[in-house]
Write an enzyme that holds these catalytic residues in place. Structure first.
Site, short mmCIF file in Angstrom:
data_model
loop_
_atom_site.label_atom_id
_atom_site.label_comp_id
_atom_site.label_asym_id
_atom_site.label_seq_id
_atom_site.Cartn_x
_atom_site.Cartn_y
_atom_site.Cartn_z
CB CYS A 155 -0.95 0.01 1.19
SG CYS A 155 -2.27 -1.21 1.03
CG HIS A 156 0.59 3.82 2.07
ND1 HIS A 156 -0.40 3.08 2.67
CD2 HIS A 156 -0.04 4.75 1.33
CE1 HIS A 156 -1.58 3.56 2.33
NE2 HIS A 156 -1.40 4.58 1.51
N GLY A 157 4.47 1.12 1.00
CA GLY A 157 5.90 0.83 0.95
C GLY A 157 6.59 0.62 2.29
N PRO A 170 6.17 4.26 5.94
CG PRO A 170 4.04 4.77 5.16
CD PRO A 170 5.32 4.10 4.76
#
Lengths: 191, 421
Positions: A155-157, A170
């Protein structure tokens, strides 16, 4: 007498403005408080009915057979509606997890604190990214596992190491550990 | 009328809102200082009680719907799960179930009040008709709600009631198929009943709003049935009737709690705790108590179409009641003959209720037919004729006069809260 009722907005109260607290004020407060308690008593069962019901709470434990899981890969099982990662770590993966300096970690925690003593080859994690709840990839050796060889959240690494500790944001926290225990060397009970 | 409202509220926040959208002024006018006849008895509690009951039904219903599955394979089990597993599910369901019975008790008393004190007469005809619309919507909602648990009574009640429409000549059969969404009561029927059971209460809220709007134009009727003439005849709604209604609301909740906690299945049929079986009809099919009088009328007529028409006619007659009753005197207190015949009507309705609960055989058939006959005779023959023949008792000069003890009415300078009347 009857005329008083028609002429005064507060018949029988026996007070004028500026008298301070009166019996009527007291009665108003008691009545208001009583109504509030009653409304709360009616509202609570409705609100609480939205909490997990007894049949949901009853699904609190699940047993997992470890024998079929080959070294280097993991499986996902469902516990309380959540994915649980059970991964069979290789010796190299264990060493990588143990050798990390705690100071390098975003949420410092030793690998020993995240596995059961004597079962270092098994890591059991709640497979939900601590950022916004996606399921990270990495159980299968062919999955992208990120720079630290653990898990990678598409999703956001966010990236996790082989101990499930966050190494790259994150995500702010390590993957959570579910409560579990070894029943014997090849069987665990989650929950 | 475009332009900002000149609000009199002191609180700056309330004033700011009220200037742009005078809801506070409206509430103050309609529920604060609203001039209300000073002689209400406790029968005038029941409108407010019905309102409280409606809110209770919607609140409990919304939470039940969170756990209910409107599917014929799952419905019965999901209701049992509500009873056993959902936190407070038993309480919410029993409150909803008994709340339905309470709703009909409250509304029937409200209707009784309207009939006895002539609240349907000019200028309150529209107010009355909106009330009848609410009653019809309530009946539809209650019927469809009763189908949802998918027990034996749910299923066979749904079958019997929807089959009523098959009595319509030519298109009856097609209408029933359309209602079912199939060739028997089944999953499509359950789905649509759930959808409508969720929708109709909000339609009721809308019609209740209109009912209240109409009420606040004509003002309330009162036990004497005479018009408000002077400000002395009224008192402000708040605090006098907010307090009086609160007493009734407390009693209402005591009765509801007694039912819910001590006799939750008092009004329920044990057959409905057996899952629906399309291949077996229970030995005794009995509708919920609040439909029994209508059910009795249906069965009293030995003709399918006739029975159905009489049953719907028993409600339809209420729509035109304001024009059937030709007497200008409202309250039964001043109509010596009407008052006695009114009680005969009440007895016949109770008799019909008893008939509806028994098998249609022997004496029950006779009682059912006599009571049905009187019901229609009362509305269609007696009321139009009686208004012309009856000699009413002398009406009091004003509402305040009997209350204030007969003395000469004080004129001119009256109390502040009364001036708006």
């Amino acid at each position: 007498m009857a005329d008083t009722a028609a002429h005064s907005p507060h018949p029988g109260a026996g007070h004028g403005p500026g008298d301070g607290a009166t019996k009527r004020d007291f009665l108003k407060m008691v009545a208001g408080a009583g109504a509030l308690v009653g409304a709360g008593a009616i509202a609570w069962p409705l609100i609480d009915s939205m909490n997990p019901s007894q049949d949901v709470l009853a699904l609190s434990s699940v047993e997992v057979n470890l024998a079929p899981i080959p070294e280097g890969s993991g499986i996902t099982v469902l516990w309380q509606g959540k994915p649980i990662f059970v991964r069979h770590r290789t010796a190299a993966e264990i060493k990588a997890a143990e050798d990390v300096k705690l100071g390098d970690l975003i949420e410092p925690q030793s690998d020993a604190d995240r596995v059961k003593a004597g079962h270092a080859q098994w890591i059991v994690l709640i497979g939900i990214c601590t950022h916004l709840g996606c399921i990270p990839l990495g159980n299968k050796p062919t999955d992208p596992r990120g720079e630290w060889g653990g898990w990678f959240c598409p999703c956001h690494g966010s990236q996790y190491d082989t101990s499930g500790r966050v190494r790259h944001g994150p995500a702010p926290l390590n993957l959570y550990l579910p409560p579990y225990a070894f029943e014997n060397d090849t069987k665990i009970k989650i929950g | 009328m475009v332009g900002l409202h000149k609000s009199e509220f002191k609180n700056p926040v309330i004033n700011w809102i009220d200037t742009r959208m005078p809801v506070f002024t409206m509430m103050q006018k309609e529920y604060g200082s609203f001039p209300t006849p000073r002689n209400f008895n406790y029968f005038w509690n029941f409108g407010a009680l019905a309102m409280v009951n409606l809110v209770l039904m919607i609140a409990t219903g919304v939470f039940l719907a969170m756990n209910y599955a409107p599917n014929s394979m799952l419905a019965f089990d999901s209701v049992e799960r509500i009873m056993r597993d959902v936190n407070w599910g038993w309480l919410i369901r029993y409150a909803h179930m008994n709340g339905a019975s309470m709703f009909f008790i409250v509304v029937y008393v409200h209707l009784f009040r309207g009939l006895y004190y002539g609240s349907y007469k000019a200028p309150r005809e529209l107010l009355w008709m909106l009330g009848v619309v609410i009653l019809l919507l309530m009946m539809a909602t209650a019927f469809m709600g009763y189908v949802l648990p998918w027990g034996q009574m749910s299923y066979w009640g749904a079958t019997v009631i929807t089959n009523l429409f098959s009595a319509i000549p030519l298109v009856g059969k097609s209408i029933v198929t359309w209602l079912w969404g199939g060739f028997a009561v089944d999953n499509p029927t359950l789905n649509r009943f759930f959808s409508l059971h969720y929708l109709l209460p909000f339609v009721i809220v809308g019609v209740v709003f209109l009912h209240v709007v109409a009420l606040h134009i004509t003002g309330s009727n009162n036990p004497l049935g005479i018009e408000v003439k002077t400000p002395q005849d009224t008192i402000p709604f708040h605090p006098y009737y907010t307090i009086k209604d609160s007493v009734g609301i407390c009693v209402f909740f005591i009765v509801l709690a007694a039912l819910v906690f001590f006799a939750p299945n008092f009004f329920a049929s044990p057959d409905n705790y057996i899952q629906a079986n399309p291949l077996q009809t229970p030995a005794e099919i009995v509708p919920e108590w609040y439909f029994l009088p209508f059910y009795a009328i249906l069965r009293s007529v030995p003709n399918k179409l006739g029975g159905v028409m009489m049953m719907f006619g028993s409600i339809a007659v209420l729509f035109v009641l304001p024009w059937l009753d030709t007497s200008p005197v409202r309250s039964a207190r001043f109509r010596p003959i009407y008052r006695q015949l009114f009680w005969l009507l009440v007895i016949s309705v109770f008799a019909l209720g008893a008939v509806g609960a028994h098998r249609p055989q022997g004496i029950w058939v006779v009682i059912g037919r006599l009571a049905t006959l009187y019901y229609f005779l009362h509305f269609l023959v007696i009321l139009p004729v009686l208004g012309k023949l009856e000699r009413p008792l002398p009406l009091p000069e004003s509402i305040s006069r009997p209350v204030l003890g007969g003395g000469k009415m004080p004129g001119g300078a009256t109390a502040k809260p009364m001036e708006k009347a």
